[in-house]
Design a protein around this motif. Sequence first.
Motif, PDB file in Angstrom:
ATOM      1  N   HIS A   1       0.834  -1.206   0.000  1.00 42.22           N
ATOM      2  CA  HIS A   1       0.000   0.000   0.000  1.00 42.22           C
ATOM      3  C   HIS A   1       0.867   1.253   0.000  1.00 42.22           C
ATOM      4  O   HIS A   1       0.574   2.223  -0.716  1.00 42.22           O
ATOM      5  N   GLU A   2       1.918   1.247   0.803  1.00 42.01           N
ATOM      6  CA  GLU A   2       2.823   2.396   0.872  1.00 42.01           C
ATOM      7  C   GLU A   2       3.469   2.670  -0.487  1.00 42.01           C
ATOM      8  O   GLU A   2       3.533   3.819  -0.942  1.00 42.01           O
ATOM      9  N   VAL A   3       3.930   1.612  -1.137  1.00 45.41           N
ATOM     10  CA  VAL A   3       4.564   1.750  -2.441  1.00 45.41           C
ATOM     11  C   VAL A   3       3.571   2.299  -3.462  1.00 45.41           C
ATOM     12  O   VAL A   3       3.863   3.246  -4.202  1.00 45.41           O
ATOM     13  N   GLY A   4       2.382   1.723  -3.506  1.00 46.77           N
ATOM     14  CA  GLY A   4       1.386   2.188  -4.466  1.00 46.77           C
ATOM     15  C   GLY A   4       0.996   3.630  -4.244  1.00 46.77           C
ATOM     16  O   GLY A   4       0.894   4.417  -5.199  1.00 46.77           O
ATOM     17  N   CYS A   5       0.805   4.003  -2.989  1.00 48.61           N
ATOM     18  CA  CYS A   5       0.381   5.366  -2.656  1.00 48.61           C
ATOM     19  C   CYS A   5       1.439   6.389  -3.036  1.00 48.61           C
ATOM     20  O   CYS A   5       1.141   7.411  -3.669  1.00 48.61           O
ATOM     21  N   GLU A   6       2.685   6.134  -2.677  1.00 50.54           N
ATOM     22  CA  GLU A   6       3.740   7.113  -2.946  1.00 50.54           C
ATOM     23  C   GLU A   6       4.124   7.140  -4.421  1.00 50.54           C
ATOM     24  O   GLU A   6       4.464   8.199  -4.956  1.00 50.54           O
ATOM     25  N   LEU A   7       4.069   6.001  -5.085  1.00 52.03           N
ATOM     26  CA  LEU A   7       4.293   6.015  -6.536  1.00 52.03           C
ATOM     27  C   LEU A   7       3.251   6.904  -7.219  1.00 52.03           C
ATOM     28  O   LEU A   7       3.582   7.704  -8.103  1.00 52.03           O
ATOM     29  N   GLU A   8       2.003   6.753  -6.820  1.00 44.05           N
ATOM     30  CA  GLU A   8       0.931   7.559  -7.424  1.00 44.05           C
ATOM     31  C   GLU A   8       1.086   9.036  -7.068  1.00 44.05           C
ATOM     32  O   GLU A   8       0.909   9.909  -7.924  1.00 44.05           O
ATOM     33  N   ARG A   9       1.472   9.310  -5.831  1.00 47.00           N
ATOM     34  CA  ARG A   9       1.541  10.697  -5.356  1.00 47.00           C
ATOM     35  C   ARG A   9       2.715  11.466  -5.947  1.00 47.00           C
ATOM     36  O   ARG A   9       2.570  12.650  -6.302  1.00 47.00           O
ATOM     37  N   SER A  10       3.860  10.795  -6.081  1.00 49.23           N
ATOM     38  CA  SER A  10       5.084  11.528  -6.417  1.00 49.23           C
ATOM     39  C   SER A  10       5.737  11.125  -7.742  1.00 49.23           C
ATOM     40  O   SER A  10       6.600  11.860  -8.236  1.00 49.23           O
ATOM     41  N   PHE A  11       5.344   9.986  -8.314  1.00 48.10           N
ATOM     42  CA  PHE A  11       6.071   9.495  -9.486  1.00 48.10           C
ATOM     43  C   PHE A  11       5.147   9.041 -10.617  1.00 48.10           C
ATOM     44  O   PHE A  11       5.525   8.196 -11.430  1.00 48.10           O
TER      45      PHE A  11
END
Length: 305
Positions: free
Chosen positions: A128-138
């Motif tokens: 979940h952390e990976v998916g969220c931050e990938l979507e938010r910042s990359f």
Amino acid sequence: MDDVRATSAWVASHSSHVLVDSSGIEKVVETIESIPKVVWDFEGIHYFDNGPLTVQYLFVLDALNFCFWPDKELSYDHLASGLKASLQNDKSAFDADRLQKYTGPELRELLKWPRPLPLEDERVRLLHEVGCELERSFEGKAANIVESCGKSAVKLVAVITRHFPGFRDHSLYKGHQVFLYKRAQIFAADLWGAFRGQGYGEFNDIGSITIMADYIVPAVLRQLGVLKYSSTLASIIDANSEIGPGSEEEVELRACSIYAVEKMRELMSMKSGKQVLSVELDLWLWSFGIQCPSLPHHRTLSIYY
């Protein structure tokens, strides 16, 4: 990676339970004419299409690449090949929005694993952390992280540990902060290996990466006579008893492994007159270890390795 080397050396010089044996290092180096080359995907277990989807796969893989030993039948190969098969079946399986929604049972289904995974709740949290931050910042793409780093493995590790807390592999040891960064570094190493140093795997500073301190490499270094354990620590490991995460013993096992292999690398470079990469030494030691499953290794429940 200077912090990893410096803090690991500090631990090695203040260690109470693990000794780096200089004579053991010399003996091992004397027997090695050159590092035996191990092909990165030597068993064909990884997904590879030479493009950004491979980067996405490797980032998901390395987000989950920890703690297999509590399940005697589970191994890294199951994780790598299970994720590969799921991606071959559904190219959108690792899209950022989907990573944020997986449940434990759904992750098991991806891997075709019949029972709860070790630290399953943590694995789901990290997805979940990976998916969220990938979507938010990359823009949802791990490839965008790599492209932002200008062919620098050091910068890649820094960006990952800054944006993704689950990759912040730190410990406190005798009042000092120690940086180990196993999974962040192995992502750079995996890219370099998978893409053969080209494209997404081209790094001008791949020599800056240290070994990835896990539970296999210390066991191999002990077998080779490079690491020596106190009688108390040896008895704990040989009895398959658990060692607490962040304990002195655990930090020493990992940090001394990094320091010892750095010393091996330096000695081999002097002997051969050529640059020796820690990432190549790591792959060789790791492949040696998984071919000797009876080697006693330390047991620590950790998300970092």
